[in-house]
Design an enzyme around this catalytic site. Structure first.
Site, mmCIF file in Angstrom:
data_model
loop_
_atom_site.group_PDB
_atom_site.id
_atom_site.type_symbol
_atom_site.label_atom_id
_atom_site.label_comp_id
_atom_site.label_asym_id
_atom_site.label_seq_id
_atom_site.Cartn_x
_atom_site.Cartn_y
_atom_site.Cartn_z
ATOM 1 N N ASP A 243 20.612 -31.701 -37.787
ATOM 2 C CA ASP A 243 20.882 -32.905 -37.017
ATOM 3 C C ASP A 243 21.033 -34.063 -37.999
ATOM 4 O O ASP A 243 20.519 -33.998 -39.120
ATOM 5 C CB ASP A 243 19.711 -33.153 -36.052
ATOM 6 N N ALA B 18 -0.721 9.254 -48.601
ATOM 7 C CA ALA B 18 -0.291 8.761 -49.904
ATOM 8 C C ALA B 18 1.119 8.187 -49.845
ATOM 9 O O ALA B 18 1.441 7.199 -50.508
ATOM 10 C CB ALA B 18 -0.353 9.880 -50.934
ATOM 11 N N ASN C 231 -4.522 5.362 -53.544
ATOM 12 C CA ASN C 231 -3.645 4.711 -52.584
ATOM 13 C C ASN C 231 -4.282 3.522 -51.867
ATOM 14 O O ASN C 231 -3.618 2.525 -51.593
ATOM 15 C CB ASN C 231 -3.191 5.745 -51.546
ATOM 16 N N ASP D 165 15.204 -33.172 -34.120
ATOM 17 C CA ASP D 165 14.017 -33.923 -33.737
ATOM 18 C C ASP D 165 13.981 -34.260 -32.248
ATOM 19 O O ASP D 165 12.933 -34.585 -31.718
ATOM 20 C CB ASP D 165 13.906 -35.222 -34.548
ATOM 21 N N GLU E 192 2.413 9.735 -56.689
ATOM 22 C CA GLU E 192 1.374 10.607 -56.134
ATOM 23 C C GLU E 192 1.990 11.809 -55.420
ATOM 24 O O GLU E 192 1.549 12.960 -55.582
ATOM 25 C CB GLU E 192 0.506 9.814 -55.160
#
Length: 969
Positions: free
Chosen positions: A362, A316, A795, A689, A758
């Protein structure tokens, strides 16, 4: 050809690395062609023999770049499981199986099966998205696979470039790819496009003359390099380096040695996973110990029950769905970016780009179009600006902001001079401009093509060029810095000499100047004014070219023809004709910024992202473009590669804090800049590039390659590819990355707070079992508020749908209005942990109080059975988590803000609620999950108690907003 490369003086530093050759020959650019040929045992007259070439190929190996062996499939699969959170889930599987065996191995091990399915789903998603393995060195090899023309056995032969050897004599002509590094022996109007290697946007003029001293790669004018291309002219060169010994090979070595670091999100999730791992163990041990002590466990059966409870709590506390949800959300983000021309190769790179604090870009082809453009024309009568960018001939001529064609200059001397300047440059020209399917393309030198485009923007100038045909030419050379073409008028056969070149060289050959329709003497005053025009353009970072001509009546005699139509024989033309010229004017040429780049830079700055320009181009040009784009203030200087060479690591970090423009840099400089920025705590996105950008792209937190102009090298080394080469797309991707990061925080907040609900419910339920009436309601030795199957249901099933829906939540607030996340900022910070724990405690309190309401005894007297009360508590916790889904969309904004923009979340919540009704009301599921039917009153109480979570969080956010007015949540 033109003389644009000589219009600006370049005092770039010496950073060349000597390349040792056979015979002890050092850097070949510093030695004569004959000395280099002797050092590599080359025969410049007849080339190598076939036998000698074969011997050298066997000894040195093929002219190819070394590549790593491909990663085996099994390694790619295993890598998907190498994550701390996955390790935690694998441990949970083992514990679940152990508990199942301890219980007698009855039925199927549902817990282990479900967790295993989640782990496998995550692995499949990751494998599918990242299947394209990085292999940048192999991409370098494939990029340069071509054929070359060489001189062997005394004749020209075309051989695969992979079979070139040192000592081969390369024969170069326009359009050829250069197959190896070579020292020029001869060159005629030879220009090489080296942008992919050096970042230099202008094609480089080559000359075989030895250099006086070591210079950077971009300035080695007597060398040609593997992976570049011949833009114009012809030449011969002797091969000095092949394979990994070439300049592109050294980049491959650098790329191979560059290590990739995990993304900020990967580091953060790893930290959260480790924290959860420790927390899970501590919680499980404490709860099992408390349960055993409170219930006085003595039998083996009771001990197994306690162990199963501990395992359930451990499961849980761990958000099992987190890896799969994270992968799905990132994959959806990848698809969204792909639709915006940003192709992401690595899932976690999506979030990394959103965290970027620096974009190191660039210049050529990224911030600019890599299309040389004439923007300004200066003549004796004034100045004209030309609009339009690139090779598409859209634009007009402006005088003081007004169209030339519509103003008082339309038929005046300025229009005549500008028309003649553009027509002259378009005639003394060997480039071609063509249109294909709406796209304009060039062949030949980009600077010459700029004249063809500019002439089309001024229709009379373009029409003038169509009235002539070429009869002879004196080509451009690096020594002359100019070219001339003898043009014959089609209508009457008259000849005119058109000349263009470096303005200072051209003015020395001019004795007259064009003023409107008249030709007047070029006196000292007019000459000084023309030189001042050149200096003005150069100061504005324009490349300058002058245009001049010699009238037809003079050319008829010099060319040996009477001047009339139908003259027999080809006209004679040599350099002697390039005297007594009429000066027309000078043009300013630049590779202009993309139209949308300035807005993108401004948007990046608004988001707190610093934009830097790192280029191999000239410092003045780089500074001008950076100022035009708003990267720096006008007047700011660029830091050169020479300056960087003088800096140690500490000095470089200091410089990178202050300077945002770097010019004339080598690949190793880009790497050092990226490393310095990262050492200073920045998340760096590096764009590029060319081949020279690849190592820095790989080293950066996220490398961004250009999809159109980018080489395969950069695409393989990068984590993201821009399909449209548009800098604005990067900024759009930053926004999307931030939205994705916000969504990751949303579902983390939801999953962890729900899981804490929980855990606290079980922990305090066991600890306070007597207080809330649990102990007296059951005869069992171990009494728990929730069953293990109910915990797993919440859960593994109820949590997943809303969490996944939150992962695709639209942008709620303006994500570009805040600064980037720092590396020291935790994805789950103290404020978020406070919210997670407080919401978890409120959920647990609401759940336990609901159980108490329906149980006899306790704080509130009830009258229902333990099964009904437990089912009501179970349902309250589920509904509380569904309310919490809306809370979790923001840490600070109200849950009601843009409440209905996410239809997926509403659908997930509705589905989860319907499933909960089925769990409670369907008999078969009641047996499996230990539930009992609830009447309308029970459901009403469950809803009311669960809504406390919503109202509590609204109050908490209201208080926070009151304390932090003006801050973005």
């Amino acid at each position: 050809m033109d003389g644009s490369n000589f219009a600006d003086e370049r005092s770039t530093p010496s950073s060349a690395v000597a390349v040792e050759q056979d015979g002890g020959a050092a850097d070949p650019s510093l030695r004569s062609a004959d000395e280099v040929a002797a050092a590599v045992a080359a025969d410049l007259t007849s080339g190598l023999t076939s036998g000698e070439a074969a011997r050298r190929l066997a000894a040195d190996g093929p002219n190819e770049l070394r590549s790593k062996p491909p990663v085996p499939l099994w390694r790619k699969i295993v890598s998907q499981f190498q994550d701390p959170l996955i390790y935690l889930l694998l441990v949970a599987i083992v514990i679940s199986l152990a508990a199942w065996v301890a219980e007698g191995a009855a039925g199927a091990p549902v817990d282990a099966i479900v967790i295993t399915a989640v782990v496998l789903l995550n692995a499949v998603l990751g494998f599918v998205q990242e299947n394209k393995a990085e292999n940048a060195v192999a991409a370098l090899q494939s990029m340069t696979a071509a054929s070359s023309t060489v001189l062997r056995d005394g004749e020209l032969r075309s051989v695969p470039s992979s079979q070139l050897v040192r000592g081969d004599v390369l024969v170069l002509s326009e359009g050829d790819a250069v197959g190896a590094d070579a020292r020029l022996v001869s060159a005629t109007a030879l220009r090489i496009a080296e942008a992919s290697l050096t970042g230099e946007s202008e094609a480089v003029t080559k000359s075989p003359a030895p250099l006086p001293g070591p210079v950077p790669l971009g300035d080695r004018r007597n060398m040609v390099f593997k992976g570049t291309a011949v833009a114009q002219g012809v030449g011969r060169a002797v091969v000095t380096s092949t394979g990994m010994d070439t300049e592109v090979g050294s980049i491959a070595e650098m790329l191979d040695a560059t290590q990739e670091d995990p993304s900020p999100l990967q580091r953060e999730i790893a930290g959260v996973s480790k924290l959860l791992g420790v927390t899970v163990v501590v919680i499980a041990v404490i709860v099992m110990a408390v349960t055993a002590l409170v219930n006085q466990v003595s039998s083996v059966s009771d001990l197994v029950t306690v162990l199963l409870l501990g395992v359930s709590l451990a499961v849980a506390a761990v958000p099992e769905g987190l890896p799969a949800i994270l992968s799905v959300v990132l994959a959806i983000g990848v698809q969204k970016m792909a639709r915006r021309n940003a192709v992401v190769k690595k899932l976690h790179s999506v979030e990394t780009l959103g965290s970027a604090s620096v974009i190191a870009s660039d210049k050529t082809g990224t911030l600019t179009k890599n299309e040389m453009t004439i923007e300004r024309v200066l003549t004796a009568s004034g100045e004209v600006d030309l609009t339009g960018v690139g090779y598409r001939p859209d634009g007009e001529a402006l005088v003081g902001g007004q169209p030339l064609a519509d103003g008082r200059h339309a038929d005046g001397p300025l229009a005549t001079e500008v028309r003649l300047a553009l027509a002259g440059g378009a005639l003394a020209n060997n480039a071609q401009l063509t249109e294909r399917d709406g796209e304009w393309e060039i062949q030949g030198d980009p600077t010459e093509a700029a004249f063809l485009v500019a002439a089309r923007k001024l229709p009379p100038a373009h029409a003038e060029t169509e009235r002539f045909e070429r009869r002879a030419e004196v080509p451009f050379t690096s020594e002359r810095k100019m070219m001339s073409s003898l043009e014959q008028k089609i209508s009457d056969g008259h000849l005119v000499l058109m000349v263009k070149g470096a303005p200072d060289v051209l003015l020395d050959r001019c004795t007259r100047v064009q003023v409107g329709d008249d030709v007047v003497p070029l006196d000292e005053e007019r000459r000084g004014r023309a030189l001042a025009d050149v200096e003005k353009l150069s100061a504005q970072a324009f490349r300058t070219l002058g245009v001049a001509y010699r009238p037809s009546e003079e050319m008829a005699a010099l060319a040996g023809t009477p001047g009339g139509a139908g003259a027999a024989g080809a006209p004679r033309l040599d350099e002697s004709a390039e005297q007594d010229l009429v000066y027309v004017g000078v043009v300013g040429i630049i590779d202009p910024p993309r139209a949308e780049a300035a807005d993108a830079v401004a948007e990046a700055h608004r988001a707190g992202v610093r934009v830097m320009m790192i280029t191999g181009d000239h410092p003045t040009t780089a500074a001008r473009i950076a100022a035009d784009l708003g990267i720096v203030e006008p007047g700011a200087k660029a830091v050169s590669g020479t300056d960087l060479d003088r800096l140690d690591a500490a000095g470089l970090r200091e410089v990178t804090r202050e300077s945002s423009v770097y010019a004339r840099v080598a690949p190793e400089h880009k790497l050092r800049i990226v490393d310095a920025l990262q050492a200073d705590g920045h998340v760096v996105a590096m764009t590029g590039d060319g081949v020279n950008d690849a190592p820095a792209l790989k080293s950066a937190d996220i490398g961004v390659a250009m999809g159109i102009t980018g080489t395969e090298v950069t695409k393989e080394a990068s984590k993201m590819i821009l399909g449209d080469d548009n800098f604005a797309t990067i900024v759009a991707a930053v926004r999307q990355g931030r939205v994705i990061f916000d969504n990751i925080k949303k579902f983390l907040r939801y999953l962890l707070s729900s899981n804490m609900g929980e855990v606290f419910t079980v922990f305090f339920g066991v600890l306070l079992a007597g207080v809330i009436g649990l102990t007296g309601a059951s005869g069992e030795a171990v009494v728990v508020p929730l069953l293990a199957t109910q915990i797993l249901w919440i859960n593994l099933v109820t949590d997943s749908g809303p969490a996944l829906a939150m992962g695709v939540d639209p942008e709620i607030d303006d994500v570009m209005a805040r600064r980037p996340r720092k590396l020291t900022d935790r994805i789950i910070d103290r404020h978020m942990w406070t919210g997670i724990l407080s919401i978890g405690l409120v959920m647990a309190a609401a759940t336990l109080l609901t159980i108490d309401i329906f149980l006899p005894g306790g704080l509130v007297e009830g009258q229902d059975s333990l099964e009904v009360a437990r089912t009501a508590g179970f349902t309250t916790l589920v509904i509380a988590q569904l309310f919490n889904a809306f809370n979790s969309r923001s840490e600070t904004s109200s849950a009601f803000h843009r409440l209905f923009v996410n239809r997926w979340l509403w659908g997930a919540v509705a589905l989860a609620f319907l499933l909960q009704i089925a769990i409670v009301e369907v008999p078969l599921l009641q047996t499996a999950f230990g539930t009992a039917s609830l009447d309308l009153a029970h459901w009403a109480v469950c809803f009311a108690m669960a809504s406390v979570v919503l109202w509590f969080d609204e109050l908490r956010k209201l208080v926070w907003r009151a304390r932090h007015r003006g801050e973005v949540g």
